[in-house]
Structures are given as C-alpha cells and as structure tokens.
Scaffold this motif. Structure first.
Motif, mmCIF file in Angstrom:
data_model
loop_
_atom_site.group_PDB
_atom_site.id
_atom_site.type_symbol
_atom_site.label_atom_id
_atom_site.label_comp_id
_atom_site.label_asym_id
_atom_site.label_seq_id
_atom_site.Cartn_x
_atom_site.Cartn_y
_atom_site.Cartn_z
ATOM 1 N N GLN A 1 -19.601 63.873 57.175
ATOM 2 C CA GLN A 1 -18.185 64.256 57.380
ATOM 3 C C GLN A 1 -18.439 65.314 58.436
ATOM 4 O OE1 GLN A 1 -17.200 65.917 53.761
ATOM 5 N NE2 GLN A 1 -16.712 64.096 52.568
ATOM 6 N N GLN A 2 -19.597 66.086 58.800
ATOM 7 C CA GLN A 2 -19.586 66.843 59.840
ATOM 8 C C GLN A 2 -19.838 66.227 61.281
ATOM 9 O OE1 GLN A 2 -23.254 69.338 58.747
ATOM 10 N NE2 GLN A 2 -22.066 70.354 57.253
ATOM 11 N N GLY A 3 -19.879 64.874 61.093
ATOM 12 C CA GLY A 3 -20.071 64.108 62.272
ATOM 13 C C GLY A 3 -21.441 63.767 62.591
ATOM 14 N N SER A 4 -22.547 63.787 61.603
ATOM 15 C CA SER A 4 -23.888 63.690 61.781
ATOM 16 C C SER A 4 -24.106 62.142 62.122
ATOM 17 C CB SER A 4 -24.740 64.174 60.708
ATOM 18 O OG SER A 4 -26.046 63.720 60.905
ATOM 19 N N LEU B 1 -10.830 53.557 74.122
ATOM 20 C CA LEU B 1 -11.778 52.817 73.652
ATOM 21 C C LEU B 1 -12.736 53.539 72.891
ATOM 22 C CD1 LEU B 1 -12.824 50.137 74.590
ATOM 23 C CD2 LEU B 1 -14.464 51.304 76.321
ATOM 24 N N VAL B 2 -13.086 53.499 71.758
ATOM 25 C CA VAL B 2 -13.437 54.493 70.717
ATOM 26 C C VAL B 2 -15.088 53.750 70.278
ATOM 27 C CG1 VAL B 2 -12.703 53.284 68.699
ATOM 28 C CG2 VAL B 2 -13.205 55.823 68.626
ATOM 29 N N ASN B 3 -15.887 54.785 70.108
ATOM 30 C CA ASN B 3 -17.270 54.755 69.851
ATOM 31 C C ASN B 3 -17.276 54.450 68.257
ATOM 32 O OD1 ASN B 3 -19.905 54.548 69.183
ATOM 33 N ND2 ASN B 3 -20.592 56.274 70.809
ATOM 34 N N LEU B 4 -17.616 53.189 67.986
ATOM 35 C CA LEU B 4 -17.547 52.939 66.373
ATOM 36 C C LEU B 4 -18.651 53.797 65.478
ATOM 37 C CD1 LEU B 4 -17.511 49.147 66.477
ATOM 38 C CD2 LEU B 4 -15.515 50.676 65.834
ATOM 39 N N ASP B 5 -19.560 54.361 66.258
ATOM 40 C CA ASP B 5 -20.457 55.435 65.429
ATOM 41 C C ASP B 5 -19.600 56.619 64.984
ATOM 42 O OD1 ASP B 5 -22.754 53.787 66.103
ATOM 43 O OD2 ASP B 5 -23.320 54.900 67.737
ATOM 44 N N TYR B 6 -18.613 56.913 65.636
ATOM 45 C CA TYR B 6 -17.835 58.248 65.246
ATOM 46 C C TYR B 6 -16.660 57.950 64.424
ATOM 47 C CZ TYR B 6 -20.818 60.367 68.682
ATOM 48 O OH TYR B 6 -21.815 60.916 69.294
ATOM 49 N N VAL B 7 -16.291 56.522 64.292
ATOM 50 C CA VAL B 7 -15.283 56.401 63.369
ATOM 51 C C VAL B 7 -15.250 56.781 62.059
ATOM 52 C CG1 VAL B 7 -13.689 54.335 62.614
ATOM 53 C CG2 VAL B 7 -14.334 54.474 65.066
ATOM 54 N N ARG B 8 -14.409 57.358 61.555
ATOM 55 C CA ARG B 8 -14.427 57.677 60.031
ATOM 56 C C ARG B 8 -13.461 56.894 59.073
ATOM 57 N NH1 ARG B 8 -18.344 58.749 61.531
ATOM 58 N NH2 ARG B 8 -19.693 60.456 61.660
ATOM 59 N N GLY B 9 -12.629 56.185 59.794
ATOM 60 C CA GLY B 9 -11.586 55.608 59.067
ATOM 61 C C GLY B 9 -10.226 55.240 59.835
ATOM 62 N N CYS B 10 -9.329 54.636 59.335
ATOM 63 C CA CYS B 10 -8.172 54.245 60.072
ATOM 64 C C CYS B 10 -6.973 54.418 58.907
ATOM 65 C CB CYS B 10 -8.175 52.884 60.622
ATOM 66 S SG CYS B 10 -6.786 52.183 61.134
ATOM 67 N N ASN B 11 -5.886 55.296 59.247
ATOM 68 C CA ASN B 11 -4.976 55.526 58.523
ATOM 69 C C ASN B 11 -3.540 55.443 59.249
ATOM 70 O OD1 ASN B 11 -3.604 56.059 55.752
ATOM 71 N ND2 ASN B 11 -3.604 57.991 56.521
ATOM 72 N N ALA B 12 -2.281 55.110 59.113
ATOM 73 C CA ALA B 12 -1.275 55.227 59.503
ATOM 74 C C ALA B 12 -1.221 55.021 61.014
ATOM 75 C CB ALA B 12 -0.569 56.643 59.135
ATOM 76 N N GLY B 13 -1.880 54.081 61.597
ATOM 77 C CA GLY B 13 -1.885 54.066 63.057
ATOM 78 C C GLY B 13 -2.846 55.084 63.807
ATOM 79 N N GLN B 14 -3.825 55.661 63.154
ATOM 80 C CA GLN B 14 -4.710 56.474 63.770
ATOM 81 C C GLN B 14 -6.010 56.122 63.322
ATOM 82 O OE1 GLN B 14 -3.651 59.648 65.482
ATOM 83 N NE2 GLN B 14 -1.933 58.511 65.723
ATOM 84 N N VAL B 15 -6.918 56.237 64.242
ATOM 85 C CA VAL B 15 -8.477 56.016 64.089
ATOM 86 C C VAL B 15 -8.854 57.390 63.743
ATOM 87 C CG1 VAL B 15 -10.527 55.825 65.052
ATOM 88 C CG2 VAL B 15 -8.538 54.305 65.828
ATOM 89 N N LEU B 16 -9.464 57.798 62.482
ATOM 90 C CA LEU B 16 -9.782 59.070 62.501
ATOM 91 C C LEU B 16 -11.321 59.513 62.824
ATOM 92 C CD1 LEU B 16 -8.508 58.875 58.606
ATOM 93 C CD2 LEU B 16 -7.625 59.515 60.515
ATOM 94 N N ILE C 1 -7.092 59.423 67.187
ATOM 95 C CA ILE C 1 -6.557 58.685 68.377
ATOM 96 C C ILE C 1 -5.507 57.557 67.886
ATOM 97 C CG2 ILE C 1 -8.123 59.437 69.979
ATOM 98 C CD1 ILE C 1 -9.637 56.778 69.890
ATOM 99 N N PRO C 2 -4.747 56.976 68.820
ATOM 100 C CA PRO C 2 -4.053 55.784 68.122
ATOM 101 C C PRO C 2 -4.575 54.361 68.428
ATOM 102 C CG PRO C 2 -3.528 56.421 70.513
ATOM 103 C CD PRO C 2 -4.274 57.493 70.021
ATOM 104 N N VAL C 3 -4.404 53.827 67.101
ATOM 105 C CA VAL C 3 -4.784 52.321 67.349
ATOM 106 C C VAL C 3 -3.340 51.394 67.124
ATOM 107 C CG1 VAL C 3 -5.126 52.443 64.708
ATOM 108 C CG2 VAL C 3 -6.129 50.613 65.990
ATOM 109 N N SER C 4 -3.541 50.393 67.987
ATOM 110 C CA SER C 4 -2.237 49.363 67.936
ATOM 111 C C SER C 4 -2.153 48.693 66.693
ATOM 112 C CB SER C 4 -2.578 48.431 69.088
ATOM 113 O OG SER C 4 -2.784 49.058 70.420
ATOM 114 N N ARG C 5 -0.788 48.474 66.067
ATOM 115 C CA ARG C 5 -0.961 47.806 64.885
ATOM 116 C C ARG C 5 -1.427 46.392 64.816
ATOM 117 N NH1 ARG C 5 2.949 44.219 63.330
ATOM 118 N NH2 ARG C 5 4.169 44.437 65.346
ATOM 119 N N LEU C 6 -1.305 45.862 65.996
ATOM 120 C CA LEU C 6 -1.932 44.279 65.905
ATOM 121 C C LEU C 6 -3.614 44.490 66.148
ATOM 122 C CD1 LEU C 6 0.306 42.732 68.337
ATOM 123 C CD2 LEU C 6 0.153 42.511 65.922
#
Length: 237
Positions: A74-77, A192-207, A214-219
């Motif tokens: 959660q701290q981003g480690s 373009l997002v680094n998957l190492d840092y992705v914490r989830g996806c919700n309501a059209g947003q990459v957490l 940041i936004p994620v396209s619906r498709l």
C-alpha cells in the motif's frame, strides 16, 4: 547497492538469516550491499526505507508478516518479499501481496542459495534497464523501474517517477513505447502505466500508490486486468 531488510521477532532467527546472507554475498563476491534488522513489522513500516529484498517472518506480533506485507504494498513498495514460515500452507496467502518466494523454518542452506540466486539475478536485470532522455544538447539516463507512468500532452511526454519528480521532453508516445518493456501498458491513448505500480482499476481509473489515479479507456479495462494478471504471474517465475 542491494538493500536488504530482515524482519523477524526472534533474534536468533534474524541472526541465522543474516548469517546465511553474509555467507552467500561473500561466496558470490558481492560487496555492495547493506542489511537492516527489524524485530517487528511496525518498525519496518516506519523505517521509510525502500529495500530491494525483505525477509519477512509471517508469524509476528502485534503486526504479523502478511499484514506488514500488505501495508508495504500500500505504501508503494516493490521489494522482493521472501516470507519466512513454519507452515507451507501459509504461502497460498502470499499471492495477493506478490511474494517472490518463501523459506520454511528451519532454513535449508540449498533452498536459501537457490532463492538468492534467482532474487539477485531478477533485481540486477530489472534495475539495469533504462532509457536515455535527450533534451537539446543534454541527456539523462532514467531507470524504467523508477517510472510510474507517462502521459502525453501536445508534443510533450511527461514521465512521472516514483520519487515525485516529473521529466518532460519532446517525443512521441509511440516512439517511447518502442523503448520500454512489457511492464508498461497503454491504458489510454495518452497514458502508459508501469504495471509494477498498479494497485487496481475502478470507475475508469487506474489506481496507483499514494492515492494517485490515471484514466483507463473503457475498452482497455479488460485488457488491463489480463495484462496485470500475466505480469504478476511472470514475476513469480
């Protein structure tokens, strides 16, 4: 410099792991490393240090190893988490915190060496990958592992790094994509997002860590979920 943390509430076990580690580093001729020992999860979390590897005992009080691992993520480690456990069954819970490996007590020297061989190779290969950013007559080397995401605005690309620093320069996103590896996913035409840092996806947003998004396209949402799953499985190999 390889930064290693040992977190175990039993001093003799922490000393044993430290001994195995020292012996391994001496055998491999690795001198650029440091080790810090913690006797509880809270101290590790409050240290504020970003370790390359963490040996983490699962059974600790008051914050057990699994909860400590969740909080680290959660701290981003992005430390390589190596669990220390007496019960093999516990490792099935390790998937959600992206554990790299586990060692069963009492620690077997052969298993320890095998784990360290894989871990050091993984860390060195990953840390070595970088890109060169050119701005006029100057240039800067940026590690891919430091880039959380990049976005394009007009003719400029903005690289958002894990330390909060942002580098901007004139470049095309399509050209940038050709110089990065599979850990980067195009979640939006401008991101373009680094998957190492992705914490989830919700309501059209990459957490992302620290509550960023940041936004994620619906498709692209379903493709992102699949890419993230493949990425997580790939890190375990």
């Amino acid at each position: 410099m390889i930064k290693v943390a040992i977190c175990d509430d039993e001093p003799f076990m922490a000393e044993e792991i430290s001994g195995h580690l020292s012996g391994y580093m001496k055998e491999k001729g690795i001198t650029s490393y440091c080790v810090r020992v913690f006797f509880d999860g809270r101290s590790l979390l409050e240290s504020g240090c970003d370790f390359d590897m963490v040996f983490l005992d699962i059974r600790m009080e008051p914050t057990d190893g699994m909860e400590t691992a969740r909080m680290l993520r959660q701290q981003g480690s992005h430390s390589l988490l190596i669990f220390i456990t007496i019960l093999k069954e516990c490792v099935f819970d390790a998937f959600e915190v992206e554990a790299y490996d586990y060692l069963v007590k009492p620690i077997d020297a052969v298993h320890f060496r095998r784990t360290m061989d894989r871990a050091t190779q993984f860390w060195e290969q990953r840390a070595a990958k970088s890109i060169i950013i050119q701005k006029g007559t100057s240039c800067e080397v940026v590690l891919l592992s430091d880039i959380v995401y990049c976005e394009v605005q007009g003719r400029k690309i903005y690289l958002h790094q894990k330390d909060g620093r942002i580098i901007d320069y004139y470049h095309k996103l399509s050209d940038f994509e050709e110089h990065v590896d599979g850990r980067f996913f195009k979640c939006h035409r401008s991101y373009l997002v680094n998957l190492d840092y992705v914490r989830g996806c919700n309501a059209g947003q990459v957490l992302l860590p620290q509550g960023d998004a940041i936004p994620v396209s619906r498709l692209r949402e379903r493709d992102l979920a699949r890419a993230l799953l493949r990425h997580m499985k790939g890190r375990e190999l």
